[in-house]
Design a protein around this motif. Sequence first.
Motif, PDB file in Angstrom:
ATOM      1  N   LEU A   1     -31.905   8.517  -2.477  1.00  0.00           N
ATOM      2  CA  LEU A   1     -31.558   8.993  -1.136  1.00  0.00           C
ATOM      3  C   LEU A   1     -30.292   8.258  -0.727  1.00  0.00           C
ATOM      4  O   LEU A   1     -30.328   7.059  -0.447  1.00  0.00           O
ATOM      5  CB  LEU A   1     -32.695   8.723  -0.140  1.00  0.00           C
ATOM      6  CG  LEU A   1     -32.396   8.945   1.348  1.00  0.00           C
ATOM      7  CD1 LEU A   1     -31.937  10.374   1.610  1.00  0.00           C
ATOM      8  CD2 LEU A   1     -33.620   8.634   2.186  1.00  0.00           C
ATOM      9  N   ILE A   2     -29.165   8.970  -0.749  1.00  0.00           N
ATOM     10  CA  ILE A   2     -27.879   8.353  -0.426  1.00  0.00           C
ATOM     11  C   ILE A   2     -27.149   9.210   0.596  1.00  0.00           C
ATOM     12  O   ILE A   2     -26.901  10.398   0.364  1.00  0.00           O
ATOM     13  CB  ILE A   2     -26.972   8.200  -1.669  1.00  0.00           C
ATOM     14  CG1 ILE A   2     -27.675   7.397  -2.750  1.00  0.00           C
ATOM     15  CG2 ILE A   2     -25.654   7.538  -1.285  1.00  0.00           C
ATOM     16  CD1 ILE A   2     -26.926   7.392  -4.070  1.00  0.00           C
ATOM     17  N   VAL A   3     -26.813   8.584   1.717  1.00  0.00           N
ATOM     18  CA  VAL A   3     -25.976   9.230   2.722  1.00  0.00           C
ATOM     19  C   VAL A   3     -24.543   8.781   2.431  1.00  0.00           C
ATOM     20  O   VAL A   3     -24.281   7.582   2.348  1.00  0.00           O
ATOM     21  CB  VAL A   3     -26.399   8.819   4.152  1.00  0.00           C
ATOM     22  CG1 VAL A   3     -25.454   9.421   5.177  1.00  0.00           C
ATOM     23  CG2 VAL A   3     -27.839   9.255   4.427  1.00  0.00           C
ATOM     24  N   PRO A   4     -23.596   9.725   2.263  1.00  0.00           N
ATOM     25  CA  PRO A   4     -22.216   9.331   1.990  1.00  0.00           C
ATOM     26  C   PRO A   4     -21.674   8.403   3.085  1.00  0.00           C
ATOM     27  O   PRO A   4     -22.049   8.506   4.255  1.00  0.00           O
ATOM     28  CB  PRO A   4     -21.454  10.666   1.989  1.00  0.00           C
ATOM     29  CG  PRO A   4     -22.489  11.695   1.711  1.00  0.00           C
ATOM     30  CD  PRO A   4     -23.758  11.176   2.317  1.00  0.00           C
ATOM     31  N   GLU A   5     -20.810   7.489   2.689  1.00  0.00           N
ATOM     32  CA  GLU A   5     -20.272   6.492   3.623  1.00  0.00           C
ATOM     33  C   GLU A   5     -19.687   7.116   4.878  1.00  0.00           C
ATOM     34  O   GLU A   5     -19.881   6.596   5.980  1.00  0.00           O
ATOM     35  CB  GLU A   5     -19.235   5.614   2.930  1.00  0.00           C
ATOM     36  CG  GLU A   5     -19.864   4.619   1.977  1.00  0.00           C
ATOM     37  CD  GLU A   5     -18.860   3.643   1.409  1.00  0.00           C
ATOM     38  OE1 GLU A   5     -17.977   3.187   2.160  1.00  0.00           O
ATOM     39  OE2 GLU A   5     -18.981   3.337   0.214  1.00  0.00           O
ATOM     40  N   ASP A   6     -18.972   8.231   4.755  1.00  0.00           N
ATOM     41  CA  ASP A   6     -18.341   8.847   5.927  1.00  0.00           C
ATOM     42  C   ASP A   6     -19.340   9.500   6.886  1.00  0.00           C
ATOM     43  O   ASP A   6     -18.987   9.883   7.991  1.00  0.00           O
ATOM     44  CB  ASP A   6     -17.282   9.873   5.497  1.00  0.00           C
ATOM     45  CG  ASP A   6     -17.854  11.053   4.727  1.00  0.00           C
ATOM     46  OD1 ASP A   6     -18.856  10.873   3.998  1.00  0.00           O
ATOM     47  OD2 ASP A   6     -17.302  12.161   4.856  1.00  0.00           O
ATOM     48  N   LYS A   7     -20.628   9.600   6.453  1.00  0.00           N
ATOM     49  CA  LYS A   7     -21.662  10.196   7.308  1.00  0.00           C
ATOM     50  C   LYS A   7     -22.661   9.165   7.823  1.00  0.00           C
ATOM     51  O   LYS A   7     -23.578   9.505   8.563  1.00  0.00           O
ATOM     52  CB  LYS A   7     -22.409  11.294   6.542  1.00  0.00           C
ATOM     53  CG  LYS A   7     -21.549  12.489   6.208  1.00  0.00           C
ATOM     54  CD  LYS A   7     -22.367  13.564   5.536  1.00  0.00           C
ATOM     55  CE  LYS A   7     -21.500  14.788   5.284  1.00  0.00           C
ATOM     56  NZ  LYS A   7     -22.292  15.904   4.802  1.00  0.00           N
ATOM     57  N   ARG A   8     -22.482   7.906   7.435  1.00  0.00           N
ATOM     58  CA  ARG A   8     -23.434   6.874   7.845  1.00  0.00           C
ATOM     59  C   ARG A   8     -23.280   6.535   9.322  1.00  0.00           C
ATOM     60  O   ARG A   8     -22.225   6.703   9.902  1.00  0.00           O
ATOM     61  CB  ARG A   8     -23.253   5.624   6.984  1.00  0.00           C
ATOM     62  CG  ARG A   8     -23.661   5.884   5.548  1.00  0.00           C
ATOM     63  CD  ARG A   8     -23.543   4.692   4.661  1.00  0.00           C
ATOM     64  NE  ARG A   8     -23.829   5.093   3.275  1.00  0.00           N
ATOM     65  CZ  ARG A   8     -23.627   4.347   2.225  1.00  0.00           C
ATOM     66  NH1 ARG A   8     -23.147   3.112   2.364  1.00  0.00           N
ATOM     67  NH2 ARG A   8     -23.908   4.802   1.028  1.00  0.00           N
ATOM     68  N   GLY A   9     -24.383   6.057   9.906  1.00  0.00           N
ATOM     69  CA  GLY A   9     -24.370   5.672  11.311  1.00  0.00           C
ATOM     70  C   GLY A   9     -24.527   6.841  12.270  1.00  0.00           C
ATOM     71  O   GLY A   9     -24.376   6.689  13.474  1.00  0.00           O
ATOM     72  N   GLN A  10     -24.837   8.014  11.757  1.00  0.00           N
ATOM     73  CA  GLN A  10     -24.988   9.214  12.582  1.00  0.00           C
ATOM     74  C   GLN A  10     -26.450   9.659  12.704  1.00  0.00           C
ATOM     75  O   GLN A  10     -26.733  10.707  13.264  1.00  0.00           O
ATOM     76  CB  GLN A  10     -24.156  10.361  11.991  1.00  0.00           C
ATOM     77  CG  GLN A  10     -22.674  10.061  11.898  1.00  0.00           C
ATOM     78  CD  GLN A  10     -21.909  11.168  11.186  1.00  0.00           C
ATOM     79  OE1 GLN A  10     -22.314  12.333  11.205  1.00  0.00           O
ATOM     80  NE2 GLN A  10     -20.814  10.806  10.541  1.00  0.00           N
ATOM     81  N   GLY A  11     -27.367   8.874  12.143  1.00  0.00           N
ATOM     82  CA  GLY A  11     -28.785   9.216  12.221  1.00  0.00           C
ATOM     83  C   GLY A  11     -29.248  10.199  11.159  1.00  0.00           C
ATOM     84  O   GLY A  11     -30.370  10.705  11.240  1.00  0.00           O
ATOM     85  N   ILE A  12     -28.413  10.463  10.169  1.00  0.00           N
ATOM     86  CA  ILE A  12     -28.767  11.448   9.140  1.00  0.00           C
ATOM     87  C   ILE A  12     -29.958  10.982   8.304  1.00  0.00           C
ATOM     88  O   ILE A  12     -30.886  11.758   8.055  1.00  0.00           O
ATOM     89  CB  ILE A  12     -27.548  11.776   8.245  1.00  0.00           C
ATOM     90  CG1 ILE A  12     -26.511  12.535   9.079  1.00  0.00           C
ATOM     91  CG2 ILE A  12     -27.960  12.578   7.020  1.00  0.00           C
ATOM     92  CD1 ILE A  12     -25.196  12.772   8.384  1.00  0.00           C
ATOM     93  N   ALA A  13     -29.956   9.729   7.894  1.00  0.00           N
ATOM     94  CA  ALA A  13     -31.073   9.229   7.079  1.00  0.00           C
ATOM     95  C   ALA A  13     -32.395   9.327   7.852  1.00  0.00           C
ATOM     96  O   ALA A  13     -33.429   9.675   7.281  1.00  0.00           O
ATOM     97  CB  ALA A  13     -30.816   7.795   6.632  1.00  0.00           C
ATOM     98  N   SER A  14     -32.353   9.037   9.149  1.00  0.00           N
ATOM     99  CA  SER A  14     -33.562   9.155   9.969  1.00  0.00           C
ATOM    100  C   SER A  14     -34.036  10.601  10.037  1.00  0.00           C
ATOM    101  O   SER A  14     -35.235  10.882   9.908  1.00  0.00           O
ATOM    102  CB  SER A  14     -33.301   8.644  11.389  1.00  0.00           C
ATOM    103  OG  SER A  14     -33.051   7.263  11.381  1.00  0.00           O
TER     104      SER A  14
END
Length: 134
Positions: free
Chosen positions: A57-70
Motif C-alpha cells: 500500500l503506497i501513496v505517491p509522494e505528491d499525494k501524501r498528506g491528503q488523507g488518501i491512505a485513510s
Amino acid sequence: MKTFETQLKEIIKEEEQKQEVTSKAKSIRKQYGIQLWMSGPMGSDNEETQLVEIALLIVPEDKRGQGIASEVLNNIIQWANKSNYSLAIDPSAEFGTPVTKLKRFYSKFGFKPNKGKHKDYRTRYTMIYNPLDV
C-alpha cells in the motif's frame, strides 16, 4: 470423504474469492491512483474468517498528506467487514515512513499486533485486523 462435485464447488468458490480480492485492489488503485496489492483470501471453513493480506500500500509522494491512505483503509475495512475477511499488513520503512509511525496509523483503524491473543498463524505479517473484534 468429499465427493468430486463438492471438491469442485470448493475450488470454484476459492477462485471466485481470489478474483474478488484482485478486483477490489484494482478498483482502489484506479480510484485513488496508488499502489495496492492484496492476496488471498486464505483460510479454511474451520476459521471464523478468511484472511486477506495487504501486500503493498503506497501513496505517491505528491499525494501524501491528503488523507488518501485513510480513505483507502476505510474502504478496504468496510469491504472486509461486509465480506467477513480478516486483514493482515506488514508495515515497512522501505518507502520512507518510519515503522513506528505506520503502526500507530494502522492501529487507528483497528489493526493490532499479530501476537498474543490476536496471533493469526496463517500469516507472518505483523499487524492483524479482525472484523469480529470490532
